[in-house]
Design an enzyme around this catalytic site. Structure first.
Site, PDB file in Angstrom:
ATOM      1  N   GLU A   1       1.205 -10.104  -0.505  1.00 49.41           N
ATOM      2  CA  GLU A   1      -0.181 -10.572  -0.511  1.00 49.41           C
ATOM      3  C   GLU A   1      -0.718 -10.713  -1.929  1.00 49.41           C
ATOM      4  O   GLU A   1      -1.497 -11.629  -2.220  1.00 49.41           O
ATOM      5  CB  GLU A   1      -1.041  -9.630   0.322  1.00 49.41           C
ATOM      6  CG  GLU A   1      -0.700  -9.721   1.812  1.00 49.41           C
ATOM      7  CD  GLU A   1      -1.433  -8.709   2.665  1.00 49.41           C
ATOM      8  OE1 GLU A   1      -2.118  -9.132   3.603  1.00 49.41           O
ATOM      9  OE2 GLU A   1      -1.309  -7.499   2.395  1.00 49.41           O
TER      10      GLU A   1
ATOM     11  N   GLU B   1       4.122  -5.179   7.975  1.00 47.65           N
ATOM     12  CA  GLU B   1       3.078  -4.296   8.495  1.00 47.65           C
ATOM     13  C   GLU B   1       3.222  -4.015   9.979  1.00 47.65           C
ATOM     14  O   GLU B   1       2.941  -2.892  10.440  1.00 47.65           O
ATOM     15  CB  GLU B   1       1.692  -4.906   8.211  1.00 47.65           C
ATOM     16  CG  GLU B   1       1.207  -4.744   6.782  1.00 47.65           C
ATOM     17  CD  GLU B   1       1.687  -5.860   5.867  1.00 47.65           C
ATOM     18  OE1 GLU B   1       1.164  -5.969   4.752  1.00 47.65           O
ATOM     19  OE2 GLU B   1       2.593  -6.625   6.265  1.00 47.65           O
TER      20      GLU B   1
ATOM     21  N   GLY C   1       1.698  -5.622   1.026  1.00 42.15           N
ATOM     22  CA  GLY C   1       0.686  -5.945   0.038  1.00 42.15           C
ATOM     23  C   GLY C   1       1.254  -6.568  -1.215  1.00 42.15           C
ATOM     24  O   GLY C   1       0.546  -7.299  -1.923  1.00 42.15           O
TER      25      GLY C   1
ATOM     26  N   ALA D   1       0.833  -1.199   0.000  1.00 42.52           N
ATOM     27  CA  ALA D   1       0.000   0.000   0.000  1.00 42.52           C
ATOM     28  C   ALA D   1       0.867   1.249   0.000  1.00 42.52           C
ATOM     29  O   ALA D   1       1.918   1.297   0.647  1.00 42.52           O
ATOM     30  CB  ALA D   1      -0.914   0.000   1.217  1.00 42.52           C
TER      31      ALA D   1
END
Length: 257
Positions: free
Chosen positions: A111, A131, A108, A65
């Site tokens: 992910e 994170e 991310g 992100a």
């Protein structure tokens, strides 16, 4: 320039590129919307049998992100209703997606890789869920997909420490498919995609539907799904074309019907 590029470099294969190299291909609203649209377009295009996803430049596949967007209160822009984070991690897809990773795939980015079916990565690639170092959590699938893809102790260490995993260790654990020189990442991913695209498209798509659910369904449910798949395949033209081509000693001509 568009934040998402879609190209068709070889037959039956789409190449989707996250095009924010100056931001290490971090996810903003435009990327999330564009990537969701790329999923929709490739799923609807009967000529596309496999998709390769990469990031522009050689520094990062995706840094996750865009923290500038989060700090500005625009975190909602990074998620779409149907696709989830980046418009991708929860998107309904039947066709196989291959991540072509050059450099870092963190937060991310990891992910997104976990949401793909396969991956080809550079020798200097790294993966991780940092994170927790920023007071956040890997809520876009990392917390449950990583433990399904790595030995439990390794996955829990990565989640709790936020430290990265090298390409060599990731390959050893089976997280990724291939490690190649940086200059060959996209080419090797496209070659893998072509190998997949040479197979019967319905059989590939339907087989992956069951394989992706291997950890989610019971043995009985998987048996029932397999039996139903066999019944559906037997009604297709490609089901007859495969054996016919073998007997006639020629390459099969798949129609996807």
């Amino acid at each position: 320039m568009s934040d998402i590029l879609i190209e068709h470099p070889v037959a039956h294969v789409a190449l989707v590129t996250i095009n924010r190299p100056d931001a290490r291909n971090a996810i903003n609203g435009a990327v999330a919307r564009g990537l969701e649209q790329a999923v929709i377009e490739t799923e609807a295009n009967d000529d596309i049998r496999c998709v390769v996803l990469t990031g522009a430049g050689d520094r990062a596949f995706c840094a996750g992100a865009d923290l500038k967007e989060i700090s500005a209160g625009r975190v909602g822009d990074l998620v779409t209703r149907d696709g989830g984070f980046a418009g991708f991690v929860r998107a309904a897809r039947q066709k196989p997606w291959i991540a072509a990773v050059s450099g870092a795939a963190l937060a991310g980015g990891t992910e997104i890789l976990l949401a793909c079916d396969m991956s080809v990565v550079s020798e200097d690639a790294s993966f991780g869920l940092p994170e927790v170092k920023r007071g956040l959590a890997a809520l876009a699938g990392g917390l449950y997909r990583l433990p399904r893809s790595l030995p439990r102790a390794v996955a829990l260490e990565l989640i709790a420490t936020g430290e990265p995993l090298s390409a060599d260790r990731a390959l050893g654990f089976g997280l990724i498919n291939r490690v190649v020189p940086k200059s060959e990442v996209v080419a090797q991913a496209l070659a893998l995609a072509q190998t997949i695209a040479a197979n019967a498209p319905i059989a590939v798509r339907e087989s992956l539907v069951i394989a992706r659910d291997a950890f989610n369904l019971s043995e009985k449910e998987l048996e029932a799904a397999s039996d139903a798949l066999g019944t559906r395949l037997a009604l297709t033209e490609d089901y007859r074309e495969g054996p016919r081509a073998f007997v006639e000693k020629r390459a099969p001509r798949w129609t996807g019907r």
